[in-house]
Design a protein around this motif. Structure first.
Motif, PDB file in Angstrom:
ATOM      1  N   UNK A  50       0.883  -1.163   0.000  1.00 34.53           N
ATOM      2  CA  UNK A  50       0.000   0.000   0.000  1.00 34.53           C
ATOM      3  C   UNK A  50       0.925   1.219   0.000  1.00 34.53           C
ATOM      4  N   UNK A  51       1.041   1.857  -1.147  1.00 34.30           N
ATOM      5  CA  UNK A  51       2.016   2.946  -1.283  1.00 34.30           C
ATOM      6  C   UNK A  51       1.314   4.292  -1.121  1.00 34.30           C
ATOM      7  N   UNK A  52       1.705   5.016  -0.077  1.00 34.94           N
ATOM      8  CA  UNK A  52       1.153   6.362   0.138  1.00 34.94           C
ATOM      9  C   UNK A  52       2.176   7.347  -0.402  1.00 34.94           C
ATOM     10  N   UNK A  53       1.817   8.015  -1.492  1.00 35.88           N
ATOM     11  CA  UNK A  53       2.805   8.779  -2.243  1.00 35.88           C
ATOM     12  C   UNK A  53       2.619  10.273  -2.041  1.00 35.88           C
ATOM     13  N   UNK A  54       3.767  10.965  -1.994  1.00 32.20           N
ATOM     14  CA  UNK A  54       3.696  12.431  -1.932  1.00 32.20           C
ATOM     15  C   UNK A  54       4.800  13.057  -2.770  1.00 32.20           C
TER      16      UNK A  54
ATOM     17  N   UNK B 154       1.932  13.567  -8.664  1.00 27.27           N
ATOM     18  CA  UNK B 154       1.026  12.866  -7.739  1.00 27.27           C
ATOM     19  C   UNK B 154      -0.107  12.185  -8.495  1.00 27.27           C
ATOM     20  N   UNK B 155      -0.668  12.916  -9.469  1.00 24.82           N
ATOM     21  CA  UNK B 155      -1.791  12.360 -10.237  1.00 24.82           C
ATOM     22  C   UNK B 155      -1.327  11.124 -10.997  1.00 24.82           C
ATOM     23  N   UNK B 156      -0.119  11.190 -11.548  1.00 26.80           N
ATOM     24  CA  UNK B 156       0.403  10.054 -12.302  1.00 26.80           C
ATOM     25  C   UNK B 156       0.620   8.842 -11.385  1.00 26.80           C
ATOM     26  N   UNK B 157       1.122   9.119 -10.178  1.00 24.97           N
ATOM     27  CA  UNK B 157       1.355   8.019  -9.231  1.00 24.97           C
ATOM     28  C   UNK B 157       0.030   7.352  -8.861  1.00 24.97           C
ATOM     29  N   UNK B 158      -1.001   8.174  -8.716  1.00 25.43           N
ATOM     30  CA  UNK B 158      -2.321   7.633  -8.361  1.00 25.43           C
ATOM     31  C   UNK B 158      -2.820   6.711  -9.474  1.00 25.43           C
TER      32      UNK B 158
ATOM     33  N   UNK C 271      -1.391   3.164  -9.296  1.00 20.11           N
ATOM     34  CA  UNK C 271      -1.656   2.259  -8.174  1.00 20.11           C
ATOM     35  C   UNK C 271      -1.251   2.765  -6.801  1.00 20.11           C
ATOM     36  N   UNK C 272      -0.751   4.013  -6.700  1.00 21.06           N
ATOM     37  CA  UNK C 272      -0.382   4.547  -5.383  1.00 21.06           C
ATOM     38  C   UNK C 272      -1.565   5.324  -4.800  1.00 21.06           C
ATOM     39  N   UNK C 273      -1.530   5.515  -3.478  1.00 23.98           N
ATOM     40  CA  UNK C 273      -2.543   6.374  -2.842  1.00 23.98           C
ATOM     41  C   UNK C 273      -1.945   7.739  -2.641  1.00 23.98           C
ATOM     42  N   UNK C 274      -2.684   8.776  -2.986  1.00 24.71           N
ATOM     43  CA  UNK C 274      -2.173  10.139  -2.897  1.00 24.71           C
ATOM     44  C   UNK C 274      -2.227  10.631  -1.451  1.00 24.71           C
ATOM     45  N   UNK C 275      -1.124  11.167  -0.946  1.00 24.90           N
ATOM     46  CA  UNK C 275      -1.133  11.767   0.394  1.00 24.90           C
ATOM     47  C   UNK C 275      -1.110  13.288   0.236  1.00 24.90           C
ATOM     48  N   UNK C 276      -1.715  13.983   1.196  1.00 22.29           N
ATOM     49  CA  UNK C 276      -1.806  15.440   1.106  1.00 22.29           C
ATOM     50  C   UNK C 276      -0.528  16.151   1.531  1.00 22.29           C
TER      51      UNK C 276
END
Ligand code: NAD
Length: 313
Positions: free
Chosen positions: A26-30, A37-41, A44-49
């Motif tokens: 479960x990858x929380x990306x920032x 960020x949009x590309x990471x989402x 398959x990653x989850x976007x962190x604020x």
């Protein structure tokens, strides 16, 4: 599978984070960049604020940032003391040895295991999960980081204690920069002496002059395997990044009083190529155009046309 925080989703980090997500984490990306960020989402990653939000419940934190100052800022403001102290901290950025050691020390003082794990291999290797990681850190920290690194690379090597990964990276790239320049000037001389480049390649690649810059990454188009030279020196490893690594190597050499005349010359030549002649975005093998006659040398005559790098069309 683990909760992994990934900070820095640029050219390299984007593919690396996607590979961790693909492996089931479960990858929380920032990233500061909304586009990254949009590309990471999408991958398959989850976007962190924020970075702090990304690391809040992490079991592992991976960072892939531009330089030492970004690593220091992110770790001191948002990782150390923010991530659970049980998280393994893995910095994959290429940074100076001193900052790597300082941050590992600061993390250790708060109970974290941390490794410096810079990579060899470019964007394609980051995407394909075929990077080579050279890792500095205590043995236990290395063993904790290894499974994550193996999901992003084809080779994971323990280089030694904290900072040893960065030391290995800049020593390797100092050798690479110097050997590329030596390869370029040798081929230019060989041609001027009337040797056919392919014939010289066939000879030298089986003689004592053999080196990776020639046999695997020949700076001449049409000679040896396909390389950025065959694509107008586009793609590959940008001269700006080679210059960054050479500067880190020279900084490290000064700090330990090492005499590195070839590294120092390589730094000077890549500075000229990347910063004065517009070659920064070209592959580092493009420096052959500066060594070759097709380059117009700088002139102090104000009426003369601006000096320029005449890269092939
Ligand atoms: P990049 O500039 O494409 O990506 C860096 C990312 O970090 C950017 O998206 C940026 O927005 C983000 N960032 C910067 N500060 C941040 C912060 N405070 N918080 C969150 N995100 C932040 O760089 P890259 O090409 O991916 O390189 C990353 C590292 O890998 C560098 O240290 C580089 O030297 C090294 N490296 C690059 C290559 C290559 O071929 N590109 C090869 C080997 C090693």
């Amino acid at each position: 599978m683990a909760r992994v925080a990934f900070i820095g989703l640029g050219n390299m980090g984007g593919g690396m984070a996607a590979n961790l997500a693909k492996a089931g984490h479960e990858v929380r990306a920032f990233d500061l960049s909304v586009a990254a960020l949009a590309k990471a989402e999408e991958r398959g990653c989850r976007r962190a604020g924020s970075a702090a939000e990304a690391v809040a419940e992490a079991e592992a934190v991976v960072t892939m940032l531009p330089a030492g100052k970004h690593v220091r800022d992110v770790y001191e403001a948002n990782v150390i003391g923010v991530a659970p102290a049980t998280a393994i901290l893995i910095d994959c950025s290429t940074i100076d040895v001193t900052t790597a050691r300082e941050e590992t020390g600061k993390a250790a003082a708060q109970g974290y295991d941390m490794v410096d794990a810079p990579v060899s291999g470019g964007i394609a290797a980051a995407e394909g999960g075929t990077l080579t990681f050279m890792v500095g850190g205590e043995a236990e920290a290395f063993e904790r980081a290894r499974p994550f690194l193996e999901q992003m690379g084809k080779a994971v090597i323990h280089a030694g204690g904290p900072g040893a990964g960065q030391a290995a990276k800049i020593c390797n790239n100092m050798l690479l920069g110097a050997s590329m320049i030596a390869t370029c000037e040798t081929f230019v001389l060989a041609q001027k002496l009337g040797l056919d480049p392919q014939t010289f390649f066939d000879i030298a690649s089986r003689a004592s002059g053999q080196c990776w810059s020639m046999t695997s990454y020949c700076p001449l188009p049409g000679v040896g395997p396909e390389t950025p030279a065959d694509r107008n020196y586009d793609g590959g490893f940008a001269a700006a990044l080679m210059l960054k690594d050479l500067r880190l190597a020279m900084e490290a050499a000064t700090s330990v009083d090492a005499y590195t005349p070839m590294g120092s010359e390589a730094e000077e030549l890549y500075t000229r190529f990347a910063e004065k002649l517009g070659g920064a975005g070209k592959d580092f093998s493009g420096i052959i155009k500066m060594i070759d006659d097709s380059w117009s040398p700088p002139t102090s005559d104000p009426a003369a046309p601006p000096p320029g790098l005449r890269l092939p069309k």
